[in-house]
Enzyme design. Structure first.
Site: not given
Ligand code: 4PL
Length: 244
Positions: A137, A150
């Protein structure tokens, strides 16, 4: 003629979102695709649409990862491509990230990816060919809010990718990651992430909202034979929000 003609691929989390677009793209390029996903019914539908196979899988369970790879090899002869896409994508303020929530993210996103890499690379080593693509990400570069746990998992996967490239290069296996930005899909539409769509677009060089189909081509490229001189890298696919 596709760039993955005759190849056998596993895509985790392929039932929906970015994973589903990756499944469709790899199949379009000629691959036989096996979807490993918790969402059994949606995975069946996604697999049926491309003539592939769905295997109900919780990637956090070592035996289930081994079964997914064994089923693929039994059924289709070998494993050429592994796309580790399955992950929990949370929206959780720092104050609400307790240790239970932290561990939940670690268990799926980091442990699960490790377990799939272990099982998948063992199968690839027997043929001395493989392409592993891990979905990370751009938030690990941006410090995006409401996803600290995350980002810790995805940063771990990025570093794991670099290390595995070294360990597995001698077996003809490349290991790379693709880093999407915020992408509109059925998950993000239903979470507070949707409130960030306009802000994220305002940070991008390309001024429109990203969708799952925008991410899949980068994955297909790194999964192809012609990407064989690229390993240990992270390819940011986010319309230029982050320059890395
Ligand atoms: C910039 O990976 O990278 C929201 C949600 N915003 O999951 C992400 C950004 C999200 C991201 C991500």
């Amino acid at each position: 003629m596709g760039k993955l003609d005759g190849r056998v691929a596993i895509v985790t989390g392929g039932a929906q979102g970015i994973g589903r677009a990756i499944v469709d793209k790899l199949a379009d390029e000629g691959a036989t695709v096996v979807i490993g996903d918790l969402a059994a019914e949606k995975a069946e539908a996604a697999a049926a649409a491309v003539g592939g196979l769905a295997v109900a899988t919780d990637i956090a369970e070592p035996d289930q990862c081994a079964d997914l790879v064994a089923t693929t090899v039994d059924r289709f002869g070998r494993l050429d491509v592994l796309v580790n896409n399955a992950a929990i994508v949370p929206f959780t303020a720092w104050d609400d990230i307790d240790f239970v929530e932290w561990r939940r993210l670690m268990r799926v996103n980091l442990d699960g990816t490790f377990l799939m890499c272990k099982a998948g690379s063992d199968a690839m080593r027997s043929t001395e060919y493989g392409r592993i693509v891990n979905i990370v990400s751009n938030s690990i570069l941006a410090g995006t809010p409401n996803m600290a746990h995350y980002e810790a998992t995805k940063g771990g996967v990025m570093a794991l990718t670099r290390a595995m490239a070294t360990e597995l290069g001698g077996y003809g296996i490349t290991v790379n990651s693709v880093a999407p930005g915020l992408t509109k899909n059925e998950h993000t539409d239903q979470t507070p992430h949707a409130n960030a769509y306009d802000f994220v677009v305002s940070l991008q060089a390309l001024p429109r909202q990203g969708v799952s189909e925008d991410i899949a081509p980068a994955v297909a490229f790194l999964a192809s034979e012609e990407a064989g001189w690229i390993t240990g890298q992270m390819l940011v696919s986010d319309a230029g929000m982050v320059r890395y």
